[in-house]
Design a protein around this motif. Structure first.
Motif, PDB file in Angstrom:
ATOM      1  N   ASP A  60       0.939  -1.137  -0.013  1.00  0.00           N
ATOM      2  CA  ASP A  60       0.025   0.030  -0.081  1.00  0.00           C
ATOM      3  C   ASP A  60       0.963   1.413   0.085  1.00  0.00           C
ATOM      4  O   ASP A  60       0.396   2.098  -0.727  1.00  0.00           O
ATOM      5  CB  ASP A  60      -0.869  -0.017   1.347  1.00  0.00           C
ATOM      6  CG  ASP A  60      -1.955  -1.222   1.133  1.00  0.00           C
ATOM      7  OD1 ASP A  60      -2.161  -1.627  -0.025  1.00  0.00           O
ATOM      8  OD2 ASP A  60      -2.492  -1.413   2.381  1.00  0.00           O
ATOM      9  N   TYR A  61       1.903   1.103   0.688  1.00  0.00           N
ATOM     10  CA  TYR A  61       2.759   2.472   0.896  1.00  0.00           C
ATOM     11  C   TYR A  61       3.604   2.869  -0.441  1.00  0.00           C
ATOM     12  O   TYR A  61       3.647   3.541  -0.945  1.00  0.00           O
ATOM     13  CB  TYR A  61       3.892   2.128   2.054  1.00  0.00           C
ATOM     14  CG  TYR A  61       4.994   3.146   1.979  1.00  0.00           C
ATOM     15  CD1 TYR A  61       4.873   4.236   2.683  1.00  0.00           C
ATOM     16  CD2 TYR A  61       6.292   2.828   0.877  1.00  0.00           C
ATOM     17  CE1 TYR A  61       6.177   5.336   2.752  1.00  0.00           C
ATOM     18  CE2 TYR A  61       7.133   3.898   1.159  1.00  0.00           C
ATOM     19  CZ  TYR A  61       7.063   5.088   2.043  1.00  0.00           C
ATOM     20  OH  TYR A  61       8.077   5.912   1.857  1.00  0.00           O
ATOM     21  N   PHE A  62       3.883   1.658  -1.136  1.00  0.00           N
ATOM     22  CA  PHE A  62       4.580   1.682  -2.503  1.00  0.00           C
ATOM     23  C   PHE A  62       3.716   2.213  -3.827  1.00  0.00           C
ATOM     24  O   PHE A  62       3.929   2.908  -4.365  1.00  0.00           O
ATOM     25  CB  PHE A  62       5.240   0.291  -2.866  1.00  0.00           C
ATOM     26  CG  PHE A  62       6.265   0.478  -3.779  1.00  0.00           C
ATOM     27  CD1 PHE A  62       6.735   1.701  -4.756  1.00  0.00           C
ATOM     28  CD2 PHE A  62       7.188  -0.451  -3.956  1.00  0.00           C
ATOM     29  CE1 PHE A  62       7.652   1.539  -5.564  1.00  0.00           C
ATOM     30  CE2 PHE A  62       8.254  -0.278  -4.788  1.00  0.00           C
ATOM     31  CZ  PHE A  62       8.651   0.837  -5.546  1.00  0.00           C
ATOM     32  N   LEU A  66       3.844   5.545  -5.717  1.00  0.00           N
ATOM     33  CA  LEU A  66       3.801   5.498  -7.313  1.00  0.00           C
ATOM     34  C   LEU A  66       2.836   6.501  -7.883  1.00  0.00           C
ATOM     35  O   LEU A  66       2.862   7.239  -8.811  1.00  0.00           O
ATOM     36  CB  LEU A  66       3.439   4.147  -7.783  1.00  0.00           C
ATOM     37  CG  LEU A  66       4.687   3.088  -7.761  1.00  0.00           C
ATOM     38  CD1 LEU A  66       3.985   1.899  -8.078  1.00  0.00           C
ATOM     39  CD2 LEU A  66       5.799   3.342  -8.830  1.00  0.00           C
ATOM     40  N   PHE A  67       1.488   6.529  -7.069  1.00  0.00           N
ATOM     41  CA  PHE A  67       0.480   7.386  -7.463  1.00  0.00           C
ATOM     42  C   PHE A  67       0.975   8.985  -7.350  1.00  0.00           C
ATOM     43  O   PHE A  67       0.647   9.599  -8.268  1.00  0.00           O
ATOM     44  CB  PHE A  67      -0.765   7.361  -6.641  1.00  0.00           C
ATOM     45  CG  PHE A  67      -1.941   8.196  -6.848  1.00  0.00           C
ATOM     46  CD1 PHE A  67      -2.834   7.811  -7.812  1.00  0.00           C
ATOM     47  CD2 PHE A  67      -1.921   9.294  -6.100  1.00  0.00           C
ATOM     48  CE1 PHE A  67      -3.600   8.838  -8.040  1.00  0.00           C
ATOM     49  CE2 PHE A  67      -3.043  10.064  -6.348  1.00  0.00           C
ATOM     50  CZ  PHE A  67      -4.022  10.068  -7.485  1.00  0.00           C
ATOM     51  N   GLN A  68       1.508   9.275  -6.194  1.00  0.00           N
ATOM     52  CA  GLN A  68       2.260  10.567  -5.981  1.00  0.00           C
ATOM     53  C   GLN A  68       3.292  11.068  -7.266  1.00  0.00           C
ATOM     54  O   GLN A  68       3.367  12.080  -7.690  1.00  0.00           O
ATOM     55  CB  GLN A  68       2.767  10.872  -4.697  1.00  0.00           C
ATOM     56  CG  GLN A  68       1.919  10.583  -3.606  1.00  0.00           C
ATOM     57  CD  GLN A  68       2.529  10.492  -2.057  1.00  0.00           C
ATOM     58  OE1 GLN A  68       3.659  10.094  -2.236  1.00  0.00           O
ATOM     59  NE2 GLN A  68       1.661  10.742  -1.135  1.00  0.00           N
ATOM     60  N   LYS A  69       3.872   9.872  -7.627  1.00  0.00           N
ATOM     61  CA  LYS A  69       5.084  10.054  -8.858  1.00  0.00           C
ATOM     62  C   LYS A  69       4.426  10.059 -10.037  1.00  0.00           C
ATOM     63  O   LYS A  69       4.799  10.374 -11.232  1.00  0.00           O
ATOM     64  CB  LYS A  69       6.075   8.896  -8.599  1.00  0.00           C
ATOM     65  CG  LYS A  69       7.136   9.154  -9.548  1.00  0.00           C
ATOM     66  CD  LYS A  69       7.997   7.930  -9.437  1.00  0.00           C
ATOM     67  CE  LYS A  69       9.248   8.111 -10.217  1.00  0.00           C
ATOM     68  NZ  LYS A  69       9.087   8.390 -11.654  1.00  0.00           N
ATOM     69  N   GLU A  70       2.977   9.907 -10.003  1.00  0.00           N
ATOM     70  CA  GLU A  70       2.422   9.504 -11.502  1.00  0.00           C
ATOM     71  C   GLU A  70       2.786   8.797 -12.351  1.00  0.00           C
ATOM     72  O   GLU A  70       3.017   8.854 -13.567  1.00  0.00           O
ATOM     73  CB  GLU A  70       2.316  11.163 -12.129  1.00  0.00           C
ATOM     74  CG  GLU A  70       1.336  12.399 -11.276  1.00  0.00           C
ATOM     75  CD  GLU A  70       1.405  13.529 -11.877  1.00  0.00           C
ATOM     76  OE1 GLU A  70       2.007  13.850 -12.890  1.00  0.00           O
ATOM     77  OE2 GLU A  70       0.780  14.460 -11.431  1.00  0.00           O
ATOM     78  N   GLU A  71       3.200   7.802 -11.729  1.00  0.00           N
ATOM     79  CA  GLU A  71       3.613   6.578 -12.705  1.00  0.00           C
ATOM     80  C   GLU A  71       2.514   5.623 -13.000  1.00  0.00           C
ATOM     81  O   GLU A  71       2.006   4.927 -12.196  1.00  0.00           O
ATOM     82  CB  GLU A  71       4.775   5.635 -11.923  1.00  0.00           C
ATOM     83  CG  GLU A  71       5.420   4.470 -12.608  1.00  0.00           C
ATOM     84  CD  GLU A  71       6.177   4.904 -13.645  1.00  0.00           C
ATOM     85  OE1 GLU A  71       5.602   4.782 -14.801  1.00  0.00           O
ATOM     86  OE2 GLU A  71       7.269   5.501 -13.596  1.00  0.00           O
TER      87      GLU A  71
END
Length: 223
Positions: A60-62, A66-71
């Motif tokens: 969940d953390y990862f 990734l969402f914050q990084k827009e990956e």
């Protein structure tokens, strides 16, 4: 084709190995673990020890990061607490076969196979990505992963690092992870044992890159 990994501008947090074409990846990585097809890249995310307390789910953390990084690509992802600037890379080629091994190494929670499970106060992980230029199916990829694990263990034993859970030599850490990647095309190699060219190159590349990774870690952490 095998390209040099791209380290993003935020190199303290992310290391990314991009693939020129999609790859099938076999791993038990936090993100994209299992036999994952059509993968675009493998990435490492650096965390601090306080980021992953026992009550936090690593997956969940990862995914949140990734969402914050827009990956949005199809990725396989490692978590590590070691410096990403000290990654090691070995590329070996013979005939038309090319093997690349990329390693981040930390030995803060070094253990010996068979040690009793324990909650260690320090963290460290050996994360290994091996990329092969020739396609391999699931069976052959499984054999490749066994070679990678054997080569890693040899490098750790040669480094003569003691287990944090005892006084014997460590064989790895409690959280090591391996990913093996090859192009998402029909398999052209059906065996990759130690008597084959691919097995030779995989074992040699991993042994050299893990050994270098441990040397990098010792420079800043050895006491």
């Amino acid at each position: 084709m095998i390209h040099t990994p791209l380290i993003t501008n935020d190199s303290t947090s992310w290391l990314i190995a991009n693939f020129e074409e999609t790859h099938n990846v076999l791993s038990w990585a936090v993100i994209g673990g299992g036999w994952t097809k059509q993968v675009d890249c493998v990435l490492w995310h650096r965390v601090r020890n306080e980021d992953l307390t026992p009550d936090i789910n690593p997956t969940d953390y990862f995914r949140k990061r990734l969402f914050q990084k827009e990956e949005s690509r199809n990725v396989v992802g490692f978590l590590t607490s070691v410096s990403l600037e000290n990654y090691s890379e070995v590329i070996l080629q013979k005939e038309d076969l090319r093997i690349r091994s990329i390693v981040t190494a930390g030995l803060g929670n070094s253990v010996r196979i068979g040690d009793r499970p324990s909650q260690l106060k320090t963290y460290g992980t050996i994360n290994i990505l091996v990329q092969c230029s020739a396609p391999m199916n699931l069976n052959t990829s499984l054999e490749a992963v066994s070679l990678i694990a054997e080569a890693r263990t040899l490098a750790v034993l040669e480094a003569k690092i003691l287990s944090k859970a005892g006084q014997n030599l460590a064989t790895g850490t409690g959280t090591d992870c391996i990913a093996f990647a090859s192009p998402s095309r029909n398999s052209t190699i059906h065996y990759t044992g130690k008597h084959t060219l691919s097995g030779h190159l995989i074992g040699k590349a991993v042994h050299e890159s893990v050994s270098q990774g441990i040397t990098n870690w010792k420079r800043t952490n050895w006491k």
